[in-house]
Scaffold this motif. Structure first.
Motif, PDB file in Angstrom:
ATOM      1  N   ALA A   1       1.875  82.878  77.426  1.00  0.00           N
ATOM      2  CA  ALA A   1       2.479  82.850  78.435  1.00  0.00           C
ATOM      3  C   ALA A   1       1.978  81.872  79.561  1.00  0.00           C
ATOM      4  CB  ALA A   1       2.066  84.266  79.419  1.00  0.00           C
ATOM      5  N   VAL A   2       0.800  81.261  78.957  1.00  0.00           N
ATOM      6  CA  VAL A   2       0.217  80.129  79.918  1.00  0.00           C
ATOM      7  C   VAL A   2       1.470  78.827  79.465  1.00  0.00           C
ATOM      8  CG1 VAL A   2      -1.566  78.509  79.996  1.00  0.00           C
ATOM      9  CG2 VAL A   2      -1.751  80.948  79.858  1.00  0.00           C
ATOM     10  N   THR A   3       1.658  78.246  80.430  1.00  0.00           N
ATOM     11  CA  THR A   3       2.545  77.179  80.564  1.00  0.00           C
ATOM     12  C   THR A   3       2.086  75.976  80.839  1.00  0.00           C
ATOM     13  OG1 THR A   3       3.722  77.500  82.371  1.00  0.00           O
ATOM     14  CG2 THR A   3       4.573  78.630  80.689  1.00  0.00           C
ATOM     15  N   GLU A   4       2.786  74.705  80.604  1.00  0.00           N
ATOM     16  CA  GLU A   4       2.163  73.458  81.367  1.00  0.00           C
ATOM     17  C   GLU A   4       2.463  73.644  82.861  1.00  0.00           C
ATOM     18  OE1 GLU A   4       1.069  70.642  80.079  1.00  0.00           O
ATOM     19  OE2 GLU A   4       0.774  71.571  78.174  1.00  0.00           O
ATOM     20  N   GLU A   5       3.376  74.398  83.433  1.00  0.00           N
ATOM     21  CA  GLU A   5       3.337  74.548  84.665  1.00  0.00           C
ATOM     22  C   GLU A   5       2.204  75.397  85.454  1.00  0.00           C
ATOM     23  OE1 GLU A   5       5.914  75.386  82.585  1.00  0.00           O
ATOM     24  OE2 GLU A   5       7.265  73.452  83.153  1.00  0.00           O
ATOM     25  N   HIS A   6       1.787  75.919  84.637  1.00  0.00           N
ATOM     26  CA  HIS A   6       0.690  76.866  85.044  1.00  0.00           C
ATOM     27  C   HIS A   6      -0.713  76.119  85.242  1.00  0.00           C
ATOM     28  CE1 HIS A   6       2.785  80.336  83.779  1.00  0.00           C
ATOM     29  NE2 HIS A   6       2.599  80.691  85.009  1.00  0.00           N
ATOM     30  N   ILE A   7      -1.016  75.098  84.146  1.00  0.00           N
ATOM     31  CA  ILE A   7      -2.041  74.081  83.888  1.00  0.00           C
ATOM     32  C   ILE A   7      -1.776  72.942  85.106  1.00  0.00           C
ATOM     33  CG2 ILE A   7      -2.955  72.451  82.442  1.00  0.00           C
ATOM     34  CD1 ILE A   7      -3.559  75.309  81.688  1.00  0.00           C
ATOM     35  N   ALA A   8      -0.618  72.560  85.249  1.00  0.00           N
ATOM     36  CA  ALA A   8      -0.449  71.334  86.368  1.00  0.00           C
ATOM     37  C   ALA A   8      -0.616  72.088  87.774  1.00  0.00           C
ATOM     38  CB  ALA A   8       1.292  70.949  86.047  1.00  0.00           C
ATOM     39  N   ALA A   9      -0.214  73.310  87.861  1.00  0.00           N
ATOM     40  CA  ALA A   9      -0.638  73.616  89.206  1.00  0.00           C
ATOM     41  C   ALA A   9      -2.104  73.922  89.413  1.00  0.00           C
ATOM     42  CB  ALA A   9      -0.220  75.229  89.358  1.00  0.00           C
ATOM     43  N   ALA A  10      -2.961  74.337  88.486  1.00  0.00           N
ATOM     44  CA  ALA A  10      -4.477  74.236  88.553  1.00  0.00           C
ATOM     45  C   ALA A  10      -4.828  72.932  88.816  1.00  0.00           C
ATOM     46  CB  ALA A  10      -4.996  74.895  87.341  1.00  0.00           C
ATOM     47  N   ARG A  11      -4.303  72.047  87.832  1.00  0.00           N
ATOM     48  CA  ARG A  11      -4.694  70.453  88.263  1.00  0.00           C
ATOM     49  C   ARG A  11      -4.309  69.880  89.602  1.00  0.00           C
ATOM     50  NH1 ARG A  11      -6.724  68.940  83.503  1.00  0.00           N
ATOM     51  NH2 ARG A  11      -5.809  69.190  81.436  1.00  0.00           N
ATOM     52  N   ALA A  12      -3.071  70.287  89.939  1.00  0.00           N
ATOM     53  CA  ALA A  12      -2.884  69.877  91.447  1.00  0.00           C
ATOM     54  C   ALA A  12      -3.693  70.319  92.371  1.00  0.00           C
ATOM     55  CB  ALA A  12      -1.221  70.311  91.699  1.00  0.00           C
ATOM     56  N   GLU A  13      -4.542  71.345  92.364  1.00  0.00           N
ATOM     57  CA  GLU A  13      -5.578  71.995  93.318  1.00  0.00           C
ATOM     58  C   GLU A  13      -6.719  71.446  92.985  1.00  0.00           C
ATOM     59  OE1 GLU A  13      -4.420  72.997  95.872  1.00  0.00           O
ATOM     60  OE2 GLU A  13      -2.246  73.402  95.427  1.00  0.00           O
TER      61      GLU A  13
END
Length: 178
Positions: A114-126
């Motif tokens: 369920a972990v997607t690139e979008e979840h990782i990108a959201a964490a990185r963006a913060e």
């Protein structure tokens, strides 16, 4: 009543681990490493991740004990943040970075897939770096295992919130190897 024999007065995972000390010690060492070892995340943040995943898994013992540990580690026993995260992560008074990490942990709880690139990108963006993302995913995954261990063997689960507060205060102060 637990599905296996456990020492009396040993609730939760502690009772299960005492029934098989060789694996119990390894599980304690893993928890110590994940929740108290080197990490860009504070112990309180890591405990909050463990509590959040355990709450989502409906594992009362782990949600209670790690929620209490988070409350003690983050704010000296004030449950405001822990309760807010449990109630509604979107409005909880946590940093945007921690919110993104908790959302990531929530996806791990659903499934690693369920972990997607979008979840990782959201964490990185913060502001999350690779190590922070790694630690978040590993804590979430490990607590899915711990939760299934506790629930799968029907560990003793106290009803009294004061029991969890005492456990959490002890965990926050002494860690997982005492």
């Amino acid at each position: 009543m637990p599905h296996i024999a456990v020492p009396e007065n040993r609730p939760g995972i502690r009772g299960l681990m005492a029934s098989k000390p060789s694996s119990g010690r390894k599980l304690s060492e893993l928890a110590q490493q994940l929740l108290r070892g080197d990490s860009p995340l504070t112990p309180g943040e890591r405990e909050l991740i463990a509590a959040y995943v355990s709450t989502r898994n409906e594992t009362r013992y782990c949600a209670g004990s790690h929620g209490a540990a988070a409350a003690h580690a983050l704010s000296g026993g004030d449950y405001t943040v822990v309760d807010a995260v449990r109630l509604d992560l979107a409005t909880a008074p946590v940093s945007a970075k921690l919110r993104a990490l908790l959302e990531l942990a929530g996806q791990v709880q659903v499934s690693g897939l369920a972990v997607t690139e979008e979840h990782i990108a959201a964490a990185r963006a913060e502001g999350a770096d690779d190590e922070t993302i790694h630690d978040t995913v590993l804590i979430a995954a490990a607590f899915c295992m711990y939760n299934r261990y506790v629930d799968g063997l029907a560990a003793i689960t106290p009803d009294d919130p004061a029991v969890y507060d005492e456990i959490g205060e002890n965990l926050a102060a002494k860690g997982y190897l005492s």
